[in-house]
Write a protein that holds these residues in place. Structure first.
Motif, PDB file in Angstrom:
ATOM      1  N   ALA A   1       0.999  -1.304  -0.119  1.00 48.88           N
ATOM      2  CA  ALA A   1      -0.034  -0.102  -0.030  1.00 48.88           C
ATOM      3  C   ALA A   1       0.912   1.236  -0.146  1.00 48.88           C
ATOM      4  N   GLN A   2       2.092   1.083   0.473  1.00 48.24           N
ATOM      5  CA  GLN A   2       3.164   2.232   0.312  1.00 48.24           C
ATOM      6  C   GLN A   2       3.692   2.347  -0.975  1.00 48.24           C
ATOM      7  N   PRO A   3       4.163   3.542  -1.499  1.00 45.81           N
ATOM      8  CA  PRO A   3       4.886   3.927  -2.502  1.00 45.81           C
ATOM      9  C   PRO A   3       6.316   2.967  -2.380  1.00 45.81           C
TER      10      PRO A   3
ATOM     11  N   GLU B   1      -2.954  -3.850 -10.505  1.00 51.45           N
ATOM     12  CA  GLU B   1      -2.647  -2.411 -10.853  1.00 51.45           C
ATOM     13  C   GLU B   1      -1.439  -1.796 -10.404  1.00 51.45           C
ATOM     14  N   VAL B   2      -1.195  -1.829  -9.235  1.00 55.08           N
ATOM     15  CA  VAL B   2       0.079  -1.461  -8.597  1.00 55.08           C
ATOM     16  C   VAL B   2       1.091  -2.133  -9.382  1.00 55.08           C
ATOM     17  N   PHE B   3       1.140  -3.318  -9.148  1.00 58.11           N
ATOM     18  CA  PHE B   3       2.609  -4.078  -9.847  1.00 58.11           C
ATOM     19  C   PHE B   3       2.617  -3.993 -11.253  1.00 58.11           C
TER      20      PHE B   3
ATOM     21  N   HIS C   1      12.936  -2.892 -11.538  1.00 59.60           N
ATOM     22  CA  HIS C   1      14.352  -2.948 -11.791  1.00 59.60           C
ATOM     23  C   HIS C   1      14.892  -4.430 -11.655  1.00 59.60           C
ATOM     24  N   VAL C   2      15.422  -4.853 -12.652  1.00 61.53           N
ATOM     25  CA  VAL C   2      15.742  -6.289 -12.861  1.00 61.53           C
ATOM     26  C   VAL C   2      17.123  -6.504 -13.019  1.00 61.53           C
ATOM     27  N   ALA C   3      17.777  -7.435 -12.139  1.00 58.47           N
ATOM     28  CA  ALA C   3      19.047  -7.915 -12.498  1.00 58.47           C
ATOM     29  C   ALA C   3      18.903  -8.874 -13.533  1.00 58.47           C
ATOM     30  N   THR C   4      19.582  -8.770 -14.768  1.00 56.55           N
ATOM     31  CA  THR C   4      19.533  -9.518 -15.737  1.00 56.55           C
ATOM     32  C   THR C   4      20.435  -9.456 -16.826  1.00 56.55           C
ATOM     33  N   HIS C   5      21.047 -10.337 -17.484  1.00 61.52           N
ATOM     34  CA  HIS C   5      22.086 -10.351 -18.684  1.00 61.52           C
ATOM     35  C   HIS C   5      21.395 -10.159 -19.912  1.00 61.52           C
ATOM     36  N   ASP C   6      19.806 -10.341 -19.769  1.00 63.23           N
ATOM     37  CA  ASP C   6      19.360 -10.174 -21.257  1.00 63.23           C
ATOM     38  C   ASP C   6      18.342  -8.818 -21.145  1.00 63.23           C
ATOM     39  N   PRO C   7      18.784  -7.776 -21.099  1.00 64.97           N
ATOM     40  CA  PRO C   7      17.832  -6.405 -21.137  1.00 64.97           C
ATOM     41  C   PRO C   7      16.827  -6.417 -22.117  1.00 64.97           C
ATOM     42  N   ASP C   8      17.227  -6.945 -23.317  1.00 66.06           N
ATOM     43  CA  ASP C   8      16.234  -6.942 -24.507  1.00 66.06           C
ATOM     44  C   ASP C   8      14.786  -7.540 -24.317  1.00 66.06           C
ATOM     45  N   THR C   9      14.801  -8.601 -23.413  1.00 62.27           N
ATOM     46  CA  THR C   9      13.689  -9.554 -23.182  1.00 62.27           C
ATOM     47  C   THR C   9      12.707  -9.251 -22.032  1.00 62.27           C
ATOM     48  N   LEU C  10      12.919  -7.835 -21.587  1.00 59.35           N
ATOM     49  CA  LEU C  10      12.086  -7.380 -20.377  1.00 59.35           C
ATOM     50  C   LEU C  10      10.878  -6.788 -20.993  1.00 59.35           C
ATOM     51  N   GLU C  11       9.841  -7.517 -21.023  1.00 59.43           N
ATOM     52  CA  GLU C  11       8.521  -6.906 -21.996  1.00 59.43           C
ATOM     53  C   GLU C  11       7.604  -6.597 -20.978  1.00 59.43           C
ATOM     54  N   TRP C  12       7.752  -6.690 -19.759  1.00 51.42           N
ATOM     55  CA  TRP C  12       6.419  -6.251 -18.795  1.00 51.42           C
ATOM     56  C   TRP C  12       6.669  -4.786 -18.726  1.00 51.42           C
ATOM     57  N   HIS C  13       5.421  -4.179 -18.564  1.00 51.61           N
ATOM     58  CA  HIS C  13       5.436  -2.660 -18.798  1.00 51.61           C
ATOM     59  C   HIS C  13       6.317  -1.820 -17.498  1.00 51.61           C
ATOM     60  N   ASN C  14       7.174  -1.128 -17.861  1.00 56.25           N
ATOM     61  CA  ASN C  14       7.955  -0.202 -17.020  1.00 56.25           C
ATOM     62  C   ASN C  14       9.020  -1.185 -16.237  1.00 56.25           C
TER      63      ASN C  14
END
Length: 207
Positions: free
Chosen positions: A53-55, A86-88, A94-107
């Protein structure tokens, strides 16, 4: 400067692997997936709701990100947890990943370069507090780097004996202070700890 909170469902012996379902993470032959389900009740649901519920902005390891990205964008009104979907889907991730081009989830945003440095840079920026959920491997790296400011743990009255644990021998020594706690009717201890400097030691021996 913003803070970093680690939130986790944890067993009495420190296991955090696959709390939500049998197929969530079977690595190492783990066969107890879904171990928090028998303890779920209104009180534990309210504790989770209060946390979200918090930012906040999510900080995730790649495995947890893929689990979330495969679930939250597809939640409908007939499914559970619609109160936070809706919040999620909206908040920065911010994602720890070696494949940044595959992050398709919004934001979603990839953490680039050295993880500890990337987290330190994030913490120095303006914005909502950072919050991890799941992401055991990432959390262990954060504990080793000493960048965790707060722990929000829901400790379940079960010993699993095996599985991935929240803390290991790489964790940087640090003291934490209990600032809030409650217990659900099913025996789950809901506790909030904030960092309180270095570990202090003493002796009961008389001089």
């Amino acid at each position: 400067m913003r803070t970093l909170t680690v939130a986790a469902f944890i067993s009495l012996d420190g296991v955090i692997q696959a709390p939500g379902g049998p197929t969530e993470d079977t690595t190492g032959g783990f066969c107890f997936g879904g171990w928090i389900v028998p303890y779920a009740d209104q009180a534990s649901g309210e504790a989770v709701g209060e946390l979200f519920a918090q930012p906040f902005e999510l900080l995730l390891g790649r495995r947890t990100y893929d689990i979330f990205a495969g679930y939250w964008p597809r939640v409908t009104s007939e499914m559970p947890h619609t109160g936070i979907v809706e919040v999620f889907n909206r908040v920065p991730k911010h994602v720890a990943t070696h494949d940044p081009d595959t992050l398709e989830w919004h934001n979603s945003h990839a953490l680039e370069g050295d993880l500890a440095k990337a987290i330190s840079t994030l913490k120095q920026q303006d914005g909502a507090p950072l919050l991890t959920q799941g992401s055991g491997e990432l959390v262990r790296q954060l504990m080793a780097a000493g960048v965790v400011d707060e722990l929000r743990l829901m400790t379940h009255p079960v010993v699993l004996g095996r599985g991935k644990r929240l803390f290991d021998e790489t964790a940087q020594a640090a003291a934490f202070r209990l600032v809030q706690s409650s217990t659900t009717p099913t025996g789950v201890l809901v506790a909030r700890y904030v960092r309180a400097g270095e570990v202090r030691t003493g002796s009961f021996e008389t001089v």
